[in-house]
Motif scaffolding. Structure first.
Motif: not given
Ligand SMILES: [Zn+2]
Length: 429
Positions: A370-371, A378-382, A393-394
């Motif tokens: 999780i970045a 939504a959350f930012v996924i790296k 993605v939520t």
């Protein structure tokens, strides 16, 4: 893939086979200490017979390759992704402080110009990189008995050379010598075409006085040229080609400036303080390249370079199929989270929808950390190996896999996978 073993007292022992580890775990004679890399700790006393492992470090400004060899076998390979946000964060902090002084509060003296830099001071961004590199070696030493450490500090050793400009290289045969000469010429002509200054193109070693006209193979007769210039020059000398200055420069040998970058010299210095002066040796890029390509026949990667660094000149080993990916992260110990006297909270709190920053999660079949989080949205996924955004993605769809420990996140990556991905081949359907 070996399983790392700690003694009852927590001291590293020799790694063992997964089979034996499984038996120990089943019979409750050992317990799991860490999943990545898989480490167990014995519950019974043993005599510690260890053969020290060798560790190789490929220093870099973004990624560090690291490999360990124990009893002639590669047992650990990892790529450490260093932090590159230090400069940005310090600028931000400076801006906040600056602002705070201007607010209507009691007078606060400006405190930024009253500090003395200690000896060996490095800029914070480089300091973080060197500390992380040393930390990675210490990490290996926590589950493997580490003996010798070899660090690659630069591409070319100007101090060790016996001045190739003077020595007759025709009489110093051998393949490594060829590599050495090539590196020397590349270094001397700053890796660009001597005639048109082209960089980032395939360069050829070029004879200033051509071979066809009796020019020698000595370094003083060699320069670099791109393919076009080399063709164009043909059987002319550099002077006839219109470059008398190239001819003049070729005669001047490279200055004996053993330039080692400040970060890697700090790494070597710190490692020597930990493992002992005699245990830490340095090596250079041209040697690594020779061993990786000619002896081990491995593709270019940080971890394969690290394997080449740690190998003896004629030692042949096989790299692992499973490489660990270590990403250095901010720990998040900020004043703004520290209770009563914390600053005004205008950032997201420590937990949003049950998730903290940098937690390893799975979502939509992928794994990432999780970045970025949003209160609504939504959350930012790296991606862990590349650090690039893979999806937004939520948080409802996220499943937590692991939390960062000790300021970094460790995952595994199959090397075969990454090669397939780079090749760009897609399976039908
Ligand atoms: Zn050119």
């Amino acid at each position: 893939m070996k399983v790392f073993v700690l003694s009852k007292e927590g001291k590293p022992l020799m790694p063992t086979t997964p089979r034996r580890a499984r038996v120990w775990l089943k019979t409750k004679r050992a317990r799991v200490m860490r999943r990545d890399p898989f480490t167990i700790r014995l519950r019974f006393a043993t005599q510690a017979h260890v053969q020290p492992a060798k560790v190789g470090v490929d220093t870099g400004s973004k990624d560090v390759g690291i490999a360990a060899i124990a009893t002639g076998e590669v047992v650990f390979q990892a790529e450490v992704h260093l932090r590159d946000d230090i400069t940005e964060k310090l600028t931000q902090r400076r801006r906040y402080r600056h602002n705070r002084r201007a607010r209507k509060t009691r007078y606060r003296q400006a405190r930024y110009d009253n500090r003395r830099r200690p000896d060996g001071w490095l800029p914070p961004s480089l300091h973080s990189k060197s500390e992380a590199t040393v930390k990675a070696v210490r990490f290996i030493a926590s589950f493997l008995p580490v003996g010798r450490v070899t660090v690659e500090v630069g591409s070319f050793d100007t101090q060790r050379m016996q001045n190739p400009d003077i020595a007759h290289l025709e009489y110093q045969q051998g393949e490594l010598q060829g590599y050495f000469l090539r590196e020397y010429v590349l270094e001397k002509w700053q890796r660009k075409c001597a005639y048109c200054d082209a960089r980032e193109v395939p360069l050829e070693i070029e004879h200033i006085v051509p071979r066809s006209r009796g020019g020698s193979n000595r370094a003083s007769n060699l320069t670099l040229a791109c393919h076009a210039c080399n063709r164009c020059k043909g059987h002319q000398t550099a002077e006839e080609f219109g470059f008398p200055d190239v001819q003049a420069r070729a005669g001047v040998p490279l200055k004996d400036a053993a330039h080692v970058s400040s970060t890697s010299s700090r790494v070597v210095h710190d490692l020597r303080a930990i493992f002992g002066e005699s245990q830490v040796s340095i090596t250079y890029g041209y040697e690594t390249r020779y061993k990786r390509i000619q002896v081990l026949d491995l593709p270019k990667s940080h971890t394969n370079d690290a394997v080449a660094i740690v190998c003896e000149i004629d030692e042949v080993v096989k790299p692992l199929e499973m490489v660990h990916q270590i990403r250095c992260l901010a720990r998040g110990h900020y004043q703004r989270f520290n209770g009563l006297h914390s600053e005004h909270k205008c950032w997201a709190p420590r937990k949003v929808r049950g998730f903290k920053l940098y937690e390893l999660v799975t979502a939509k079949g992928g794994v990432g950390y999780i970045a970025g989080r949003r209160e609504k949205g939504a959350f930012v996924i790296k991606d862990v190996p590349s650090g690039k955004k893979v999806l937004e993605v939520t948080p409802r769809k996220l499943v937590r896999v692991a939390r960062p420990t000790q300021g970094w996140m460790i995952t595994r990556q199959l090397v075969l996978d990454s090669i397939r991905k780079e090749g760009g081949a897609s399976s039908p359907g």
